[in-house]
Motif scaffolding. Sequence first.
Motif, mmCIF file in Angstrom:
data_model
loop_
_atom_site.group_PDB
_atom_site.id
_atom_site.type_symbol
_atom_site.label_atom_id
_atom_site.label_comp_id
_atom_site.label_asym_id
_atom_site.label_seq_id
_atom_site.Cartn_x
_atom_site.Cartn_y
_atom_site.Cartn_z
ATOM 1 N N GLU A 1 -12.042 -39.561 -16.004
ATOM 2 C CA GLU A 1 -11.382 -38.328 -15.357
ATOM 3 C C GLU A 1 -11.528 -38.503 -13.954
ATOM 4 O O GLU A 1 -12.471 -38.821 -13.220
ATOM 5 N N VAL A 2 -10.248 -37.874 -13.324
ATOM 6 C CA VAL A 2 -10.214 -37.676 -11.871
ATOM 7 C C VAL A 2 -11.302 -36.682 -11.509
ATOM 8 O O VAL A 2 -12.078 -36.659 -10.467
ATOM 9 N N VAL A 3 -10.922 -35.421 -12.339
ATOM 10 C CA VAL A 3 -12.073 -34.280 -12.386
ATOM 11 C C VAL A 3 -12.559 -33.874 -13.546
ATOM 12 O O VAL A 3 -11.618 -33.626 -14.652
ATOM 13 N N HIS A 4 -13.610 -33.991 -13.967
ATOM 14 C CA HIS A 4 -14.098 -33.612 -15.158
ATOM 15 C C HIS A 4 -14.112 -32.168 -15.206
ATOM 16 O O HIS A 4 -14.321 -31.509 -14.478
ATOM 17 N N ALA B 1 -15.801 -39.747 -3.487
ATOM 18 C CA ALA B 1 -16.243 -39.281 -4.726
ATOM 19 C C ALA B 1 -17.399 -38.320 -4.642
ATOM 20 O O ALA B 1 -18.228 -38.575 -3.817
ATOM 21 N N GLY B 2 -17.267 -37.085 -5.309
ATOM 22 C CA GLY B 2 -18.310 -36.223 -5.257
ATOM 23 C C GLY B 2 -17.828 -35.058 -4.462
ATOM 24 O O GLY B 2 -18.492 -33.877 -4.501
ATOM 25 N N VAL C 1 -4.675 -23.527 -7.876
ATOM 26 C CA VAL C 1 -5.087 -23.094 -9.186
ATOM 27 C C VAL C 1 -6.442 -23.437 -9.701
ATOM 28 O O VAL C 1 -6.888 -22.655 -10.534
ATOM 29 N N ALA C 2 -7.142 -24.375 -9.011
ATOM 30 C CA ALA C 2 -8.403 -24.689 -9.267
ATOM 31 C C ALA C 2 -9.048 -25.584 -8.325
ATOM 32 O O ALA C 2 -8.373 -26.144 -7.202
ATOM 33 N N ARG C 3 -10.403 -25.796 -8.409
ATOM 34 C CA ARG C 3 -11.303 -26.463 -7.526
ATOM 35 C C ARG C 3 -12.230 -27.306 -8.402
ATOM 36 O O ARG C 3 -12.551 -26.861 -9.233
ATOM 37 N N GLY C 4 -12.329 -28.577 -8.114
ATOM 38 C CA GLY C 4 -13.334 -29.519 -8.700
ATOM 39 C C GLY C 4 -13.984 -30.432 -7.739
ATOM 40 O O GLY C 4 -13.580 -30.790 -6.513
ATOM 41 N N LEU C 5 -14.867 -31.204 -8.217
ATOM 42 C CA LEU C 5 -15.555 -32.582 -7.579
ATOM 43 C C LEU C 5 -14.720 -33.605 -8.204
ATOM 44 O O LEU C 5 -14.776 -33.923 -9.528
ATOM 45 N N VAL C 6 -14.641 -34.374 -7.386
ATOM 46 C CA VAL C 6 -13.433 -35.626 -7.721
ATOM 47 C C VAL C 6 -14.630 -36.618 -7.954
ATOM 48 O O VAL C 6 -15.316 -36.948 -7.187
ATOM 49 N N ASN C 7 -14.213 -37.570 -8.838
ATOM 50 C CA ASN C 7 -14.828 -38.773 -8.983
ATOM 51 C C ASN C 7 -14.315 -40.002 -8.269
ATOM 52 O O ASN C 7 -14.734 -40.976 -8.858
ATOM 53 N N LEU D 1 -6.670 -35.780 -15.522
ATOM 54 C CA LEU D 1 -6.690 -37.347 -15.839
ATOM 55 C C LEU D 1 -5.442 -37.759 -14.669
ATOM 56 O O LEU D 1 -4.754 -36.974 -14.005
ATOM 57 N N PRO D 2 -5.589 -39.067 -14.582
ATOM 58 C CA PRO D 2 -5.021 -39.654 -13.425
ATOM 59 C C PRO D 2 -3.181 -39.410 -13.639
ATOM 60 O O PRO D 2 -2.601 -39.158 -12.732
ATOM 61 N N ALA D 3 -3.067 -39.299 -15.052
ATOM 62 C CA ALA D 3 -1.536 -39.347 -15.313
ATOM 63 C C ALA D 3 -0.950 -37.890 -15.028
ATOM 64 O O ALA D 3 0.350 -37.883 -14.916
#
Length: 377
Positions: free
Chosen positions: A365-368, A317-318, A331-337, A304-306
């Motif tokens: 979410e910024v990253v789900h 995005a994507g 620590v992780a990798r994700g697809l950003v919104n 989340l942004p917080a």
Amino acid sequence: MVVSGARQGVAEARRIVVKVGSSSLTTASGGLDADRVDALVDVLAKVRSGGEREIVLVSSGAIAAGLAPLGLHRRPKDLARQQAAASVGQGLLVARYTASFARYGVRVGQVLLTSNDTSRRVHYRNAYRTLDQLLDMGALPVVNENDTVATDEIRFGDNDRLAALVAHLVRADLLVLLSDVDGLYDGDPSTPGTSRVAEVTGPEDLVGITIGSAGKAGVGTGGMVTKVEAARIATAAGVPVVLTSASRAADALAGRDTGTYFHRTGRRSADRLLWLAHASTPQGSLTLDDGAVRAVVERHSSLLPAGIAAVEGEFTAGDPVELRDLEGRSVARGLVNFDAREIPQLLGRSTRDLARELGPAYEREVVHRDDLVLLHP
């Protein structure tokens, strides 16, 4: 090392991904070797002739096949000429496969992929549907990286890794890696006293083994390092692997004692997350505060942004982004919104406040969590 009955499963594998390297299809100076291609096709056509086994062929060789027609004496180092060679060579490669498989009445379907295509949800599903439909219709997919458009930032890097990811994508029962080396050895195969490693049950079996990085023909990009890494990716995703030479493909597919057999070490994970972890290149990074790191890593929550302390890079995005802790560790990798330019105004704020001020589109979410994979779980 004694070979167990595990290879019985090789002979019974129904859906198989076979990867063949450039050195097994071309001459050292470039150009396809028709006899080598035909020999491989003879084996693969026989394996699938009963209708009970399906083959997906991941084939290198496009760049190497384009060298001689373009008057190039060796594989170019610059990306532009590699792309030009691939443009010429890919057509020659598929035409050769099409003609060779036609001897057995087998249709060939070309599938060109980039990592950027396959790390995104919609494109990933499209790739699976295309490959699955080709197999259902009795065609044999020939997969390669789309070298003509891939840039350094979006390349798989080598077709060994691509093959491991395709094996998981199509839910294969087996991955067979073919090259000019007949297996993994406990030293330099040309040195007296070295021996073939018949089985690898896990990473501990590779301790103390020096793995070479160069092929003999000099027309490909891989080597034993990339093949062992591909085996690690596939086996961790629940797909066993046989590594051997193209000349021993028939024995490998029959489950005979040839090459090196890598046992599966894990179970199948969520399909797309394997691509995200191994086939994507982060276009930027988000730094998380300690609470957000715990939420993402320990509770497997969305980002989340917080919980974001800083943002770096230029992305839209994507795109895949890296998630780091305050010490800079990934620590992780994700697809950003969100686009990179949007995120600074979101830092440290709740989604409720953002929705009230900026509109309902920002209450997300910024990253789900479904688009997020831990790098060091």
